[in-house]
Design an enzyme around this catalytic site. Structure first.
Site, PDB file in Angstrom:
ATOM      1  N   LYS A  73       1.042  68.580  89.130  1.00 37.77           N
ATOM      2  CA  LYS A  73      -0.278  68.752  88.537  1.00 37.77           C
ATOM      3  C   LYS A  73      -1.184  67.588  88.924  1.00 37.77           C
ATOM      4  O   LYS A  73      -0.738  66.454  89.044  1.00 37.77           O
ATOM      5  CB  LYS A  73      -0.164  68.842  87.015  1.00 37.77           C
ATOM      6  CG  LYS A  73       0.480  70.136  86.530  1.00 37.77           C
ATOM      7  CD  LYS A  73       0.473  70.208  85.009  1.00 37.77           C
ATOM      8  CE  LYS A  73       1.029  71.533  84.529  1.00 37.77           C
ATOM      9  NZ  LYS A  73       1.039  71.627  83.050  1.00 37.77           N
ATOM     10  N   HIS A 125      10.517  78.934  83.834  1.00 35.89           N
ATOM     11  CA  HIS A 125      10.433  77.677  83.088  1.00 35.89           C
ATOM     12  C   HIS A 125      11.712  77.389  82.307  1.00 35.89           C
ATOM     13  O   HIS A 125      11.968  76.235  81.941  1.00 35.89           O
ATOM     14  CB  HIS A 125       9.222  77.698  82.153  1.00 35.89           C
ATOM     15  CG  HIS A 125       8.460  76.402  82.170  1.00 35.89           C
ATOM     16  ND1 HIS A 125       7.847  75.903  83.308  1.00 35.89           N
ATOM     17  CD2 HIS A 125       8.234  75.489  81.192  1.00 35.89           C
ATOM     18  CE1 HIS A 125       7.273  74.752  83.022  1.00 35.89           C
ATOM     19  NE2 HIS A 125       7.485  74.470  81.745  1.00 35.89           N
ATOM     20  N   HIS A 171       6.011  64.605  84.209  1.00 33.67           N
ATOM     21  CA  HIS A 171       5.256  64.697  82.958  1.00 33.67           C
ATOM     22  C   HIS A 171       4.375  63.458  82.786  1.00 33.67           C
ATOM     23  O   HIS A 171       4.808  62.343  83.054  1.00 33.67           O
ATOM     24  CB  HIS A 171       6.196  64.808  81.755  1.00 33.67           C
ATOM     25  CG  HIS A 171       6.766  66.173  81.558  1.00 33.67           C
ATOM     26  ND1 HIS A 171       7.960  66.404  80.899  1.00 33.67           N
ATOM     27  CD2 HIS A 171       6.305  67.397  81.923  1.00 33.67           C
ATOM     28  CE1 HIS A 171       8.205  67.695  80.873  1.00 33.67           C
ATOM     29  NE2 HIS A 171       7.218  68.317  81.494  1.00 33.67           N
ATOM     30  N   ARG A 209      13.633  75.000  84.351  1.00 29.31           N
ATOM     31  CA  ARG A 209      13.108  73.633  84.220  1.00 29.31           C
ATOM     32  C   ARG A 209      13.561  73.010  82.893  1.00 29.31           C
ATOM     33  O   ARG A 209      13.985  71.855  82.857  1.00 29.31           O
ATOM     34  CB  ARG A 209      11.585  73.677  84.305  1.00 29.31           C
ATOM     35  CG  ARG A 209      10.877  72.327  84.165  1.00 29.31           C
ATOM     36  CD  ARG A 209       9.405  72.510  84.519  1.00 29.31           C
ATOM     37  NE  ARG A 209       8.566  71.381  84.156  1.00 29.31           N
ATOM     38  CZ  ARG A 209       8.395  70.295  84.912  1.00 29.31           C
ATOM     39  NH1 ARG A 209       9.043  70.178  86.054  1.00 29.31           N
ATOM     40  NH2 ARG A 209       7.588  69.330  84.529  1.00 29.31           N
ATOM     41  N   TYR A 248      11.076  69.280  75.680  1.00 27.59           N
ATOM     42  CA  TYR A 248      11.890  70.144  76.535  1.00 27.59           C
ATOM     43  C   TYR A 248      13.378  70.020  76.228  1.00 27.59           C
ATOM     44  O   TYR A 248      14.179  70.765  76.776  1.00 27.59           O
ATOM     45  CB  TYR A 248      11.665  69.800  78.016  1.00 27.59           C
ATOM     46  CG  TYR A 248      10.444  70.425  78.628  1.00 27.59           C
ATOM     47  CD1 TYR A 248      10.558  71.390  79.618  1.00 27.59           C
ATOM     48  CD2 TYR A 248       9.166  70.052  78.228  1.00 27.59           C
ATOM     49  CE1 TYR A 248       9.444  71.962  80.197  1.00 27.59           C
ATOM     50  CE2 TYR A 248       8.043  70.618  78.797  1.00 27.59           C
ATOM     51  CZ  TYR A 248       8.186  71.568  79.774  1.00 27.59           C
ATOM     52  OH  TYR A 248       7.076  72.135  80.338  1.00 27.59           O
ATOM     53  N   ARG A 268       8.435  73.007  88.504  1.00 25.16           N
ATOM     54  CA  ARG A 268       7.605  74.087  87.972  1.00 25.16           C
ATOM     55  C   ARG A 268       7.570  75.197  89.019  1.00 25.16           C
ATOM     56  O   ARG A 268       7.714  74.951  90.220  1.00 25.16           O
ATOM     57  CB  ARG A 268       6.180  73.607  87.703  1.00 25.16           C
ATOM     58  CG  ARG A 268       6.065  72.475  86.691  1.00 25.16           C
ATOM     59  CD  ARG A 268       4.612  72.033  86.558  1.00 25.16           C
ATOM     60  NE  ARG A 268       4.453  70.965  85.567  1.00 25.16           N
ATOM     61  CZ  ARG A 268       4.449  69.666  85.849  1.00 25.16           C
ATOM     62  NH1 ARG A 268       4.616  69.275  87.121  1.00 25.16           N
ATOM     63  NH2 ARG A 268       4.290  68.766  84.906  1.00 25.16           N
TER      64      ARG A 268
END
Length: 337
Positions: free
Chosen positions: A191, A279, A305, A282, A314, A166
């Site tokens: 994250k 993105h 994820h 990615r 994705y 990211r």
């Protein structure tokens, strides 16, 4: 002893990154509700906050342009995060026994917000572009020369395309802690402050080494801003080295997500390709791994994820196959005329 509800809310968040994001959201809300830029999140009298204030703020966010994606509005996800911060402080203002009386929120206000404030609908349909390896090579090769900026930008692009980070994760990389030269791995903070290891391919590793020649060996953010005159913009502080006990300099100023977007935009212009967003790199990394028949759970782990369903979304192979099928159909029709 009484406490401010903002402090109570932020203290209970899991990571420094979450606290930084939510503090920024509350600051924007303070500037909106108090109609001044010279205020902080602590200047709001939370007892006076009403649903109409938050709905007005939500509309302002929906009208605002994204700072990271030129020409686009703030995403529904970003707006939802900002509204979550406001809800969180309101809950603490109502339920926490140590909240100062002037910030105590009534149950009626809390209930009204809970029942009527809706997050914007997040579009979960397939979005983004698949960057073919050939196109990526064209973009990379368009950056010629040996300037500091080009050296940094090539390393950035190699990591985005070859490691699937990211944009925020790339900006948060630090040297030397996040580079494991012996194993050819990046240590990535994702994250929720969760750590993962991502393999580096040889060209990405070499591009980092070339950038470090210009950056220097001081610890701190891996990627730093660069001026128009091609000078690295250092901002330093002195820290005590954990092993030697000596004072050493540490860089403190990292490139921003907006800066990364600008790097990609300029590179695409030079290469004469369409403009790709961070993105998209990615998405392309994930799609390429699917093309290589990599196991879904392996890809999920590599990109950090929480859910395999997110990783599936994705996968741009179906879109790519559809485009190729239509192109083939068009060629077939031309040959039959």
């Amino acid at each position: 002893m009484s406490y401010h509800p903002v402090d109570i809310y932020l203290t209970e968040l899991e990571s420094d990154r979450s606290r930084s994001t939510m503090r920024r959201a509350l600051l924007y809300f303070a500037r909106y509700i108090l109609k001044s830029s010279d205020v902080s999140e602590y200047d709001i009298n939370w007892q006076d906050v009403r649903l109409t204030h938050i709905q007005g703020f939500k509309q302002t966010l929906q009208d605002r342009e994204s700072p990271h994606q030129l020409g686009e509005k703030l995403s529904a996800h970003t707006i939802s995060v900002y509204l979550s911060a406001i809800r969180g402080v309101l809950r603490k203002s109502h339920s926490h026994s140590s909240v100062a009386p002037e910030h105590k929120v009534s149950f009626e206000t809390l209930s009204e917000v809970a029942n009527n404030l809706k997050n914007p609908k997040i579009d979960k349909s397939l979005k983004g572009e698949y960057i073919e390896p050939r196109v990526f090579r064209e973009i990379l090769n368009s950056m010629k020369g040996k300037t500091r900026e080009i050296s940094r930008n090539k390393a950035i692009m190699n990591i985005l395309y070859g490691c699937g980070l990211r944009c925020s994760e790339l900006c948060a990389l630090t040297y030397p802690d996040d580079i494991d030269w012996e194993s050819s791995m990046l240590n990535v903070t994702g994250k929720g402050n969760k750590r993962r290891r991502v393999p580096l391919y040889q060209e990405a590793e070499e591009s980092i080494e070339q950038w470090l020649f210009h950056r220097g060996e001081n610890p701190g953010p891996l990627f730093l801003p660069i001026s128009k005159s091609d000078n690295v913009l250092f901002r330093e502080e002195e820290i005590t080295h954990p092993s030697t006990g000596k004072l050493v300099k540490r860089y403190t100023r990292a490139i921003t997500p907006h800066g990364v977007s600008s790097v990609l935009r300029k590179a695409c212009i030079l290469a004469g390709t369409k403009s790709f967003k961070p993105h998209d790199f990615r998405r392309s990394y994930i799609t390429t791994l699917f093309y290589l028949e990599t196991d879904l759970l392996t890809i999920q782990k590599l990109v950090g994820h929480e859910s395999a369903d997110t990783t599936r979304r994705y996968d741009l192979r179906d879109l790519r196959a559809g485009v190729e099928a239509i192109d083939a159909l068009g060629r077939l029709m031309q040959n039959t005329v």
